[in-house]
Design a protein around this motif. Sequence first.
Motif, PDB file in Angstrom:
ATOM      1  N   ASP A  17       0.841  -1.206   0.000  1.00 51.83           N
ATOM      2  CA  ASP A  17       0.000   0.000   0.000  1.00 51.83           C
ATOM      3  C   ASP A  17       0.872   1.252   0.000  1.00 51.83           C
ATOM      4  N   LYS A  18       1.949   1.203   0.780  1.00 51.96           N
ATOM      5  CA  LYS A  18       2.829   2.363   0.921  1.00 51.96           C
ATOM      6  C   LYS A  18       3.504   2.724  -0.406  1.00 51.96           C
ATOM      7  N   ILE A  19       4.055   1.727  -1.087  1.00 49.56           N
ATOM      8  CA  ILE A  19       4.737   1.973  -2.365  1.00 49.56           C
ATOM      9  C   ILE A  19       3.727   2.407  -3.426  1.00 49.56           C
ATOM     10  N   HIS A  20       2.584   1.749  -3.437  1.00 48.86           N
ATOM     11  CA  HIS A  20       1.533   2.091  -4.399  1.00 48.86           C
ATOM     12  C   HIS A  20       1.103   3.545  -4.222  1.00 48.86           C
ATOM     13  N   SER A  21       0.882   3.942  -2.982  1.00 46.84           N
ATOM     14  CA  SER A  21       0.461   5.320  -2.691  1.00 46.84           C
ATOM     15  C   SER A  21       1.542   6.324  -3.085  1.00 46.84           C
ATOM     16  N   LEU A  22       2.804   5.950  -2.847  1.00 47.32           N
ATOM     17  CA  LEU A  22       3.919   6.845  -3.186  1.00 47.32           C
ATOM     18  C   LEU A  22       3.989   7.085  -4.694  1.00 47.32           C
ATOM     19  N   ILE A  23       3.803   6.024  -5.467  1.00 44.85           N
ATOM     20  CA  ILE A  23       3.837   6.151  -6.930  1.00 44.85           C
ATOM     21  C   ILE A  23       2.688   7.041  -7.414  1.00 44.85           C
ATOM     22  N   ILE A  24       1.497   6.808  -6.867  1.00 48.48           N
ATOM     23  CA  ILE A  24       0.326   7.613  -7.248  1.00 48.48           C
ATOM     24  C   ILE A  24       0.549   9.081  -6.879  1.00 48.48           C
ATOM     25  N   GLU A  25       1.082   9.283  -5.691  1.00 51.04           N
ATOM     26  CA  GLU A  25       1.307  10.638  -5.177  1.00 51.04           C
ATOM     27  C   GLU A  25       2.309  11.413  -6.036  1.00 51.04           C
ATOM     28  N   ARG A  26       3.321  10.708  -6.559  1.00 54.91           N
ATOM     29  CA  ARG A  26       4.391  11.383  -7.289  1.00 54.91           C
ATOM     30  C   ARG A  26       4.191  11.372  -8.811  1.00 54.91           C
ATOM     31  N   PHE A  27       3.170  10.680  -9.276  1.00 56.52           N
ATOM     32  CA  PHE A  27       2.941  10.604 -10.720  1.00 56.52           C
ATOM     33  C   PHE A  27       2.711  11.974 -11.367  1.00 56.52           C
ATOM     34  N   PRO A  28       2.100  12.943 -10.677  1.00 57.76           N
ATOM     35  CA  PRO A  28       1.953  14.272 -11.289  1.00 57.76           C
ATOM     36  C   PRO A  28       3.280  14.903 -11.729  1.00 57.76           C
ATOM     37  N   VAL A  29       4.396  14.489 -11.119  1.00 63.07           N
ATOM     38  CA  VAL A  29       5.709  14.988 -11.553  1.00 63.07           C
ATOM     39  C   VAL A  29       5.991  14.508 -12.979  1.00 63.07           C
ATOM     40  N   VAL A  30       5.576  13.279 -13.270  1.00 59.49           N
ATOM     41  CA  VAL A  30       5.726  12.735 -14.625  1.00 59.49           C
ATOM     42  C   VAL A  30       4.840  13.510 -15.598  1.00 59.49           C
ATOM     43  N   VAL A  31       3.601  13.735 -15.194  1.00 58.02           N
ATOM     44  CA  VAL A  31       2.656  14.463 -16.052  1.00 58.02           C
ATOM     45  C   VAL A  31       3.174  15.868 -16.352  1.00 58.02           C
ATOM     46  N   SER A  32       3.691  16.537 -15.327  1.00 58.07           N
ATOM     47  CA  SER A  32       4.212  17.893 -15.535  1.00 58.07           C
ATOM     48  C   SER A  32       5.431  17.857 -16.454  1.00 58.07           C
ATOM     49  N   GLY A  33       6.220  16.782 -16.361  1.00 54.10           N
ATOM     50  CA  GLY A  33       7.384  16.633 -17.237  1.00 54.10           C
ATOM     51  C   GLY A  33       6.974  16.456 -18.690  1.00 54.10           C
ATOM     52  N   ILE A  34       5.961  15.645 -18.909  1.00 52.38           N
ATOM     53  CA  ILE A  34       5.460  15.428 -20.275  1.00 52.38           C
ATOM     54  C   ILE A  34       4.903  16.729 -20.849  1.00 52.38           C
ATOM     55  N   ASN A  35       4.141  17.445 -20.036  1.00 53.54           N
ATOM     56  CA  ASN A  35       3.597  18.735 -20.483  1.00 53.54           C
ATOM     57  C   ASN A  35       4.716  19.722 -20.802  1.00 53.54           C
TER      58      ASN A  35
END
Length: 233
Positions: free
Chosen positions: A18-36
């Motif tokens: 749960d902890k790792i899954h939540s961390l990935i979800i929480e930090r995914f917007p950094v990827v989205v901002s990078g793509i943008n």
Amino acid sequence: MDPLQKVHEAHKNGLLSDKIHSLIIERFPVVVSGINRIEKASGMNFPLAYVEPSVVITNSSSFNYGILFARTIPVISGEHLEVVIQITAPLVAYGLKGTIHAILAHEFLHYLELIRKVSKMDLLSDEISGNLFEGIYSDTQRLFDPRAVFDDKTLLLHITKKFPEGFKDYKLEDKVVKFWIEKKLPAINITLDTNVVKLPAIVIANTKIDPKLVSKLDELEQKASKLRKKKLY
């Protein structure tokens, strides 16, 4: 396609806590901002991308291995070619913003070079298998000069700092070893040969590329050529 679908499935199947899954979800917007950011800095669309819920390890010998944080993967769909950017979960979880954006930009350069080669049928001359009917796409190929592609100075600085000659980020690598590899979280082991994809000539010939993208790539080639000449003089 949900770029986090495989991450959710790995969590559901008990491969990610749960902890790792939540961390990935929480930090995914950094990827989205990078793509943008990359799309804005290049004026082009980023290809399809997804998060792989594993660390990708490449073995060059029994005593030496490297971590691949992202890969540009040509996928044969029917008799056509599609290009997908695979972003690894450890990068999303532990990478700094600048590092993530630099790696995404680097993979975008791989994508552009692959599309350029497909559009010109250049892949046929890159074969290493000896088979005249197959082209080879390798992750170690020549890339466009980032200065010809991006107009974001900070992004360019991130790329040049992280990729002087191959990617190096010792802090990130240490984190991945400590918090992912040593904890026996999902891993994919590949050899360097595995990171080379054979593309049948019929697939290359059948792949239709947006004329606007082809035109843009021609512009980038001219721009890159001018930059090389400027460097020589």
